[in-house]
Design a protein around this motif. Structure first.
Motif, PDB file in Angstrom:
ATOM      1  N   ASP A   1     -26.970  30.229 -16.236  1.00  0.00           N
ATOM      2  CA  ASP A   1     -27.578  30.608 -17.510  1.00  0.00           C
ATOM      3  C   ASP A   1     -26.596  30.532 -18.668  1.00  0.00           C
ATOM      4  O   ASP A   1     -26.453  31.485 -19.438  1.00  0.00           O
ATOM      5  CB  ASP A   1     -28.170  32.023 -17.407  1.00  0.00           C
ATOM      6  CG  ASP A   1     -29.688  31.964 -17.375  1.00  0.00           C
ATOM      7  OD1 ASP A   1     -30.234  30.927 -17.793  1.00  0.00           O
ATOM      8  OD2 ASP A   1     -30.307  32.942 -16.931  1.00  0.00           O
ATOM      9  N   TYR A   2     -25.909  29.388 -18.793  1.00  0.00           N
ATOM     10  CA  TYR A   2     -25.023  29.231 -19.946  1.00  0.00           C
ATOM     11  C   TYR A   2     -25.888  29.182 -21.198  1.00  0.00           C
ATOM     12  O   TYR A   2     -26.942  28.551 -21.216  1.00  0.00           O
ATOM     13  CB  TYR A   2     -24.187  27.950 -19.815  1.00  0.00           C
ATOM     14  CG  TYR A   2     -23.237  28.012 -18.649  1.00  0.00           C
ATOM     15  CD1 TYR A   2     -22.039  28.712 -18.743  1.00  0.00           C
ATOM     16  CD2 TYR A   2     -23.557  27.401 -17.436  1.00  0.00           C
ATOM     17  CE1 TYR A   2     -21.173  28.798 -17.665  1.00  0.00           C
ATOM     18  CE2 TYR A   2     -22.700  27.478 -16.359  1.00  0.00           C
ATOM     19  CZ  TYR A   2     -21.502  28.174 -16.481  1.00  0.00           C
ATOM     20  OH  TYR A   2     -20.662  28.255 -15.415  1.00  0.00           O
ATOM     21  N   GLY A   3     -25.427  29.841 -22.244  1.00  0.00           N
ATOM     22  CA  GLY A   3     -26.194  29.827 -23.489  1.00  0.00           C
ATOM     23  C   GLY A   3     -27.150  30.994 -23.606  1.00  0.00           C
ATOM     24  O   GLY A   3     -27.782  31.153 -24.640  1.00  0.00           O
ATOM     25  N   LEU A   4     -27.285  31.827 -22.579  1.00  0.00           N
ATOM     26  CA  LEU A   4     -28.133  33.019 -22.679  1.00  0.00           C
ATOM     27  C   LEU A   4     -27.207  34.200 -22.964  1.00  0.00           C
ATOM     28  O   LEU A   4     -26.450  34.606 -22.085  1.00  0.00           O
ATOM     29  CB  LEU A   4     -28.907  33.234 -21.379  1.00  0.00           C
ATOM     30  CG  LEU A   4     -29.919  34.390 -21.387  1.00  0.00           C
ATOM     31  CD1 LEU A   4     -31.059  34.095 -22.355  1.00  0.00           C
ATOM     32  CD2 LEU A   4     -30.458  34.632 -19.984  1.00  0.00           C
TER      33      LEU A   4
ATOM     34  N   GLY B   1     -26.039  19.507 -24.872  1.00  0.00           N
ATOM     35  CA  GLY B   1     -24.953  20.425 -24.554  1.00  0.00           C
ATOM     36  C   GLY B   1     -23.879  20.414 -25.620  1.00  0.00           C
ATOM     37  O   GLY B   1     -24.008  19.752 -26.662  1.00  0.00           O
TER      38      GLY B   1
ATOM     39  N   ARG C   1     -14.415  29.306 -18.340  1.00  0.00           N
ATOM     40  CA  ARG C   1     -15.502  30.231 -18.675  1.00  0.00           C
ATOM     41  C   ARG C   1     -16.711  30.002 -17.765  1.00  0.00           C
ATOM     42  O   ARG C   1     -17.849  29.878 -18.214  1.00  0.00           O
ATOM     43  CB  ARG C   1     -15.906  30.093 -20.157  1.00  0.00           C
ATOM     44  CG  ARG C   1     -14.770  30.522 -21.090  1.00  0.00           C
ATOM     45  CD  ARG C   1     -15.233  30.577 -22.533  1.00  0.00           C
ATOM     46  NE  ARG C   1     -15.581  29.268 -23.055  1.00  0.00           N
ATOM     47  CZ  ARG C   1     -16.636  29.029 -23.826  1.00  0.00           C
ATOM     48  NH1 ARG C   1     -17.466  30.006 -24.138  1.00  0.00           N
ATOM     49  NH2 ARG C   1     -16.861  27.820 -24.287  1.00  0.00           N
TER      50      ARG C   1
ATOM     51  N   ALA D   1     -20.892  21.389 -20.111  1.00  0.00           N
ATOM     52  CA  ALA D   1     -21.915  21.157 -21.132  1.00  0.00           C
ATOM     53  C   ALA D   1     -22.330  22.473 -21.783  1.00  0.00           C
ATOM     54  O   ALA D   1     -23.032  22.465 -22.790  1.00  0.00           O
ATOM     55  CB  ALA D   1     -23.135  20.470 -20.510  1.00  0.00           C
ATOM     56  N   ARG D   2     -21.895  23.580 -21.206  1.00  0.00           N
ATOM     57  CA  ARG D   2     -22.289  24.924 -21.661  1.00  0.00           C
ATOM     58  C   ARG D   2     -23.813  25.029 -21.724  1.00  0.00           C
ATOM     59  O   ARG D   2     -24.396  25.497 -22.699  1.00  0.00           O
ATOM     60  CB  ARG D   2     -21.685  25.263 -23.039  1.00  0.00           C
ATOM     61  CG  ARG D   2     -20.204  25.043 -23.187  1.00  0.00           C
ATOM     62  CD  ARG D   2     -19.398  25.672 -22.112  1.00  0.00           C
ATOM     63  NE  ARG D   2     -19.532  27.127 -21.981  1.00  0.00           N
ATOM     64  CZ  ARG D   2     -19.088  27.827 -20.934  1.00  0.00           C
ATOM     65  NH1 ARG D   2     -18.514  27.210 -19.934  1.00  0.00           N
ATOM     66  NH2 ARG D   2     -19.243  29.127 -20.897  1.00  0.00           N
ATOM     67  N   LYS D   3     -24.448  24.578 -20.669  1.00  0.00           N
ATOM     68  CA  LYS D   3     -25.921  24.535 -20.615  1.00  0.00           C
ATOM     69  C   LYS D   3     -26.355  24.823 -19.193  1.00  0.00           C
ATOM     70  O   LYS D   3     -25.628  24.492 -18.255  1.00  0.00           O
ATOM     71  CB  LYS D   3     -26.405  23.113 -20.963  1.00  0.00           C
ATOM     72  CG  LYS D   3     -26.923  22.917 -22.361  1.00  0.00           C
ATOM     73  CD  LYS D   3     -27.570  21.549 -22.446  1.00  0.00           C
ATOM     74  CE  LYS D   3     -28.978  21.574 -21.867  1.00  0.00           C
ATOM     75  NZ  LYS D   3     -29.447  20.312 -21.390  1.00  0.00           N
ATOM     76  N   PRO D   4     -27.543  25.364 -18.974  1.00  0.00           N
ATOM     77  CA  PRO D   4     -28.023  25.519 -17.594  1.00  0.00           C
ATOM     78  C   PRO D   4     -28.148  24.158 -16.905  1.00  0.00           C
ATOM     79  O   PRO D   4     -28.372  23.142 -17.564  1.00  0.00           O
ATOM     80  CB  PRO D   4     -29.399  26.167 -17.756  1.00  0.00           C
ATOM     81  CG  PRO D   4     -29.383  26.784 -19.111  1.00  0.00           C
ATOM     82  CD  PRO D   4     -28.493  25.925 -19.946  1.00  0.00           C
ATOM     83  N   LEU D   5     -28.000  24.182 -15.589  1.00  0.00           N
ATOM     84  CA  LEU D   5     -28.217  22.960 -14.809  1.00  0.00           C
ATOM     85  C   LEU D   5     -29.684  22.564 -14.952  1.00  0.00           C
ATOM     86  O   LEU D   5     -30.581  23.368 -14.687  1.00  0.00           O
ATOM     87  CB  LEU D   5     -27.870  23.216 -13.343  1.00  0.00           C
ATOM     88  CG  LEU D   5     -28.031  22.045 -12.387  1.00  0.00           C
ATOM     89  CD1 LEU D   5     -27.106  20.906 -12.782  1.00  0.00           C
ATOM     90  CD2 LEU D   5     -27.728  22.478 -10.953  1.00  0.00           C
ATOM     91  N   PHE D   6     -29.914  21.333 -15.367  1.00  0.00           N
ATOM     92  CA  PHE D   6     -31.279  20.889 -15.615  1.00  0.00           C
ATOM     93  C   PHE D   6     -32.000  20.679 -14.282  1.00  0.00           C
ATOM     94  O   PHE D   6     -31.586  19.886 -13.452  1.00  0.00           O
ATOM     95  CB  PHE D   6     -31.243  19.577 -16.413  1.00  0.00           C
ATOM     96  CG  PHE D   6     -32.549  19.209 -17.054  1.00  0.00           C
ATOM     97  CD1 PHE D   6     -32.813  19.558 -18.373  1.00  0.00           C
ATOM     98  CD2 PHE D   6     -33.519  18.512 -16.346  1.00  0.00           C
ATOM     99  CE1 PHE D   6     -34.014  19.222 -18.972  1.00  0.00           C
ATOM    100  CE2 PHE D   6     -34.723  18.175 -16.942  1.00  0.00           C
ATOM    101  CZ  PHE D   6     -34.965  18.526 -18.259  1.00  0.00           C
ATOM    102  N   GLY D   7     -33.115  21.398 -14.081  1.00  0.00           N
ATOM    103  CA  GLY D   7     -33.921  21.194 -12.867  1.00  0.00           C
ATOM    104  C   GLY D   7     -33.199  21.621 -11.599  1.00  0.00           C
ATOM    105  O   GLY D   7     -33.134  20.864 -10.629  1.00  0.00           O
TER     106      GLY D   7
ATOM    107  N   GLU E   1     -29.246  34.345 -13.152  1.00  0.00           N
ATOM    108  CA  GLU E   1     -29.292  32.964 -12.686  1.00  0.00           C
ATOM    109  C   GLU E   1     -27.874  32.401 -12.635  1.00  0.00           C
ATOM    110  O   GLU E   1     -27.028  32.771 -13.448  1.00  0.00           O
ATOM    111  CB  GLU E   1     -30.140  32.125 -13.644  1.00  0.00           C
ATOM    112  CG  GLU E   1     -31.615  32.512 -13.687  1.00  0.00           C
ATOM    113  CD  GLU E   1     -32.323  32.215 -12.382  1.00  0.00           C
ATOM    114  OE1 GLU E   1     -31.927  31.239 -11.705  1.00  0.00           O
ATOM    115  OE2 GLU E   1     -33.243  32.962 -12.020  1.00  0.00           O
TER     116      GLU E   1
END
Lengths: 627, 336
Positions: free
Chosen positions: A609-612, A420, A580, A353-359, A606
């Motif tokens: 931290d995908y997207g940072l 994502g 990646r 999803a190229r996103k941080p794990l939610f929660g 973290e």
């Protein structure tokens, strides 16, 4: 040929045969010495033979050698790489102390055992195509379903062991597991155990299911005691594996990797290991008690004593006691099977999803919550055993409450997907498929948890559908997701994407048809574990669909294995981090060198931290610098 | 928030679709017990919740899979969100409330379906590999078919003689295990006349799948007629000869008198009735009713030649009623 005879596996098998014969000879010799007639007593001969055969395997394979050397004061430095003068592949067929080799050994043996268990399933699925008995006697049928159950459970435990052993040390930047010899022991003990379970089918079989409820298990054929012994032996592997993993995670992380900065799969592995370490003893004990009651007539579990037991003045026992001992492990075992798989889902979703794990924290703690609650629900398997309402109700509430941490996982996964930039290579497809299948398992649970409706569903095909959904959603689909995802890391090559997708698009609908068919057959009143069914129930068409679906699933798995084997030998070389990912194991070359991390690992961000922009999770730093 | 409306509409739509789909299927055999009405009501509630939760998760997942897919040429990352404490709190607390509510409903319904009824009738269901037998203690007979009067609360006392079995009639909904050494109780009030099938629901060995018994729920009149017929059959079995055979064993006659002509301590009963008897004092007599009566209550008065005196107890006249003595004589007449 010389290499072949030097392989640990070959020597182990020879040791098992010799040990079994020695055990049988010991029993027969003892009977001769005391003048018993007849000399051959099958049950004690096979039980003692099975015990000494297991020991013989472990001696032969060489798993006990180092400990024996320690006992007489010899040094045993850990040898890295293939033994002198032998090629690399021989490591996988002998005792090797590298967690990466052991992880592959677990996985490959697990897939072999999975194929055996699946083959048994296709056999009895064919029998169920029509009412009446066509191909098997009812005894043979009962053996098939019993063996399918325990063999699949051992396959799942092996697959779990494979994922945990291979991945956890890499994910926490450890050089290996805390106890490499115990790790090898934990794998190899499974081999004689699996062989004992397979042998049990051919020495009379047994007709108790994998649950081994007495008094039936005390009367069943000779396969029974071998099954108990095999079950017990698998349990030893779980206990030492769980202990090893916990020590590894809690003592071998870099100081900078705090608990809430561990990869999420490590949390799941901790939850699983706590359950393996603390619950397995009870089922092992229960299996031993069955063996002892059968051979020595001690009446632990039966109030209706046979003549031999009466002659020994054995006090009567209680069959329900066994059910408590059994389920105190065997319910938590379900979470042993599914927590790592749910960890795989949480691990892979952020990458695709190229996103941080939610929660993150909620998901991590939900694994621990599930593991803890898992200890408090065992008696929901016994709602019809005659317990009073006062005893049943607390177990109902505890069971329903498990829906809460499980729900946290589902909603957090949806939160991770939301917003994502999703891609759908094969591992991601298996993750999404796993979520849909585990959802079915989650939704068919509560009607079996509320006792009123369970009085209908108990021991029906509903239950069969429910637990296949939880095992496929919590293990099989995530396991294949993991296989495809880490395939480039383990082999250094790319798998075939088209074949991977074909595997998925056969397995997912196949499984949905199979398990919804089972759910429906259960509602129509079909009991589980029956060799023959009443056509008046109106379930025959459903049975045909389930059987077709089972063969589709089998076909899909063969396509997957074909993909793995062919790709590992000859496919294109993979990049070191094709997904990646931020996780440590993707920051090192593929396949991973003997010493995984050239430099110590330091956590500097973290994990998800995908997207940072510009952030990384770990960095490799020379010792003394940073940390 | 542009996604909120379409997702909500889709979830609502899918929920109704799934619920209607579940309703349209023939899911369960038609209920035939009062307890089953409660069970089915709770099933209905479960199915509605399943329809909603299934739709909620699947709709959001499929929606995200379609809407948030990576477009060709886009190489960027997703939104950098770590989570939401509020959302996590909501989806922890709301499900917790729902499951506790289901626990409460589960409790009240369980109390309803297991409640004892003041006018309940006990029937003992005895299971063994691989057959059922039903004892009707009030009327003193047993049967291999389970007849039940419609509308009558029944308390089944479940017994197992060898291994675990379980009592299940799918149309009655509820089931319970039969456990050796225990008597488990299952309460069922059949409320629909018809023929059903009792099956064993706990794996019990070779012929587990065939361990069944016919169940017939009939009108109260038909039930009374059946009971009367069974009682008459039982009475027909309960002849003087049959009672005498039981006394032969229970009173210990068996210890000294054979039935096959072999000589034990006392004379055999084979061919005894009507045969001439020679006594130790030289007298002879024909063994008729009066003779046998006298032999039982006063054995030393006519000891048969070749047998010792003072072996048979002298007090059978006190131990046995005249009826019982006549039953024994009736039995002796049948040993030819």
């Amino acid at each position: 040929m010389r290499t072949f005879s030097q392989l640990g596996l070959v020597r182990g098998l020879l040791g098992q045969v010799l040990g079994t014969l020695l055990g049988m000879g010991l029993v027969t010799g003892t009977r001769a010495a005391f003048g018993y007639d007849p000399l051959w007593a099958a049950e004690p001969a096979w039980v003692i033979g099975g015990l000494l055969g297991t020991l013989g395997f472990m001696v032969g394979v060489g798993s006990l050698t180092d400990w024996a050397k320690w006992a007489i004061g010899l040094e045993t430095p850990i040898h890295h790489g293939a033994p002198a003068g032998q090629s690399e592949w021989t490591r996988y067929f002998a005792v090797d102390l590298s967690h990466k080799v052991i992880g592959v050994q677990y996985t490959v043996w697990g897939i072999f055992v999975l194929l055996v268990g699946g083959f048994l399933a296709t056999l009895f699925r064919v029998e169920l195509l029509q009412p009446g008995m066509q191909y098997f006697t009812t005894d043979r049928y009962n053996t098939l379903i019993s063996a399918h159950g325990i063999i699949m459970i051992s396959a799942i435990l092996l697959g779990v062991g494979g994922m945990i052993n291979y991945l956890v040390p890499l994910m926490i930047g450890a050089s290996d597991m805390a106890f490499p010899r115990l790790n090898a022991f934990g794998f190899w003990i499974n081999v004689p155990a699996s062989l004992m379970l397979i042998t049990a089918m051919f020495v009379g079989g047994w007709d108790t299911g994998w649950t081994a409820y007495p008094p039936n298990s005390l009367r069943t054929a000779l396969g029974g005691p071998l099954f108990f012994l095999g079950f017990y032996t698998i349990g030893i592997s779980s206990i030492v594996g769980g202990l090893n993993l916990l020590v590894t995670v809690f003592t071998m992380r870099p100081a900078s990797m705090t608990l809430f900065r561990m990869p999420i799969f490590v949390w799941a592995a901790v939850g699983t290991s706590v359950l393996q370490l603390l619950a397995t003893q009870l089922v092992g004990l229960a299996m031993l008690m069955l063996i002892v009651e059968r051979s020595l007539q001690m009446g632990f579990f039966t109030p209706v004593l046979n003549e031999a037991a009466i002659a020994l003045n054995s006090p009567p026992g209680d069959p329900v006691l066994f059910q408590h001992l059994f389920w105190f492990y065997s319910h938590p075992a379900v979470y042993v099977f599914v927590l790592p798989g749910l960890g795989i889902i949480s691990e892979l979703l952020p990458v695709f999803a190229r996103k941080p794990l939610f929660g993150y924290k909620w998901i991590a703690l939900s694994s621990i919550g599930i593991a803890f609650l898992g200890f408090l629900v065992w008696a929901h398997h016994m709602f019809t055993s005659g317990m009073s309402n006062y005893l049943r109700l607390p177990f109902m509430y505890a069971t329903l409450i498990i829906a809460v941490p499980t729900g946290v996982k589902f909603f957090s996964w949806l939160g991770t997907l939301w917003g994502g930039k999703l891609t759908y290579p094969t591992p991601m497809l298996f993750v999404l498929g796993a979520i849909s299948v585990f959802l079915l398992g989650g939704l068919t649970g509560p009607p079996a948890a509320t006792i009123t409706t369970d009085l209908y569903l108990h021991d029906s095909y509903w239950v069969v559908g429910h637990f296949h959904q939880t095992f496929f959603g919590g293990f099989m689909f995530p396991f294949f997701a993991a296989m495809y995802y880490w395939f480039p890391k383990v082999t250094g090559r790319k798998y075939n994407e088209a074949l991977g997708k074909l595997h998925f698009w056969l397995m997912l609908p196949g499984f949905w048809v199979m398990s919804l068919g089972q759910i429906w057959a259960g509602l129509l009143g079909m009991r589980r574990r029956i060799a023959d069914y009443d056509p008046a129930l109106g379930v025959q068409n459903i049975q045909v669909w389930i059987t077709i679906a089972a063969f589709v699933i089998a076909l899909s798995i063969f396509i997957g294995l074909y993909n793995f084997i062919v790709s590992a030998r000859s496919a294109e070389v993979a990049e070191s981090n094709p997904w990646r990912s931020r996780s440590p194991e993707w920051q090192i070359p593929s396949p991973i060198p003997e010493h995984s991390f050239a430099l110590p690992l330091a956590v500097v961000g973290e994990p998800y931290d995908y997207g940072l922009p510009g952030s990384v999770y770990v960095r490799m730093v020379p010792a003394g610098a940073g940390d | 928030m542009k996604h909120f409306l379409p997702v909500t509409v889709l979830v609502v739509f899918a929920t109704f679709l799934v619920a209607a789909g579940i309703d349209s299927l023939h899911l369960m055999p038609e209920n035939a017990s009062v307890q089953g009405e409660t069970v089915d009501w709770l099933f209905g509630l479960h199915f509605k919740l399943i329809a909603f939760l299934f739709s909620l998760v699947i709709v959001i997942m499929v929606y995200a899979v379609v809407v948030f897919r990576r477009r060709a040429g886009d190489d960027g990352e997703g939104m950098h969100i770590h989570g939401s404490g509020t959302l996590e709190f909501i989806w922890t607390v709301v499900p917790a409330i729902i499951v506790v509510f289901f626990g409460y409903i589960g409790t009240t319904t369980l109390i309803t379906v297991t409640a004892a009824q003041p006018d309940e009738v006990a029937i003992e269901a005895v299971s063994r590999q691989w057959a059922w037998n039903f004892n009707y203690p009030d009327d003193g007979f047993s049967s291999e078919e389970l007849y039940l009067p419609v509308g009558q609360p029944i308390r089944f006392d479940l017994k197992a003689m060898d291994v675990l079995h379980a009592f299940w009639v799918p149309e009655f909904r509820v089931k319970a295990d039969a456990v050796p050494g225990r008597t488990n109780v299952l309460r069922i009030t059949p409320n629909r006349i018809g023929e059903y099938n009792l099956v064993c629901a706990e794996l019990c060995g070779t012929r587990h799948s065939y361990m069944m018994a016919p169940v017939k729920v009939v009108s109260r009149e038909a039930y009374s007629a059946w009971v009367a017929q069974k009682v008459a059959e039982e009475a027909a079995k309960n002849t003087p000869e049959a009672r005498g055979a039981a006394l032969y064993i229970s009173q210990g006659c068996k210890g000294c008198h054979s039935l096959d002509g072999s000589k034990v301590v006392g004379p055999t009963w084979k061919g005894l009735y009507g045969a001439p008897q020679e006594h130790t004092d030289g007298t002879t007599a024909i063994a008729d009713d009066e003779y046998l009566y006298n032999s039982i209550v006063n054995p030393n008065s006519q000891v048969v030649a070749g047998y010792p005196a003072n072996v048979m107890p002298q007090n059978y006249g006190d131990l046995l009623t005249d009826d019982n003595i006549n039953n024994i004589i009736a039995y002796i007449k049948t040993i030819k």
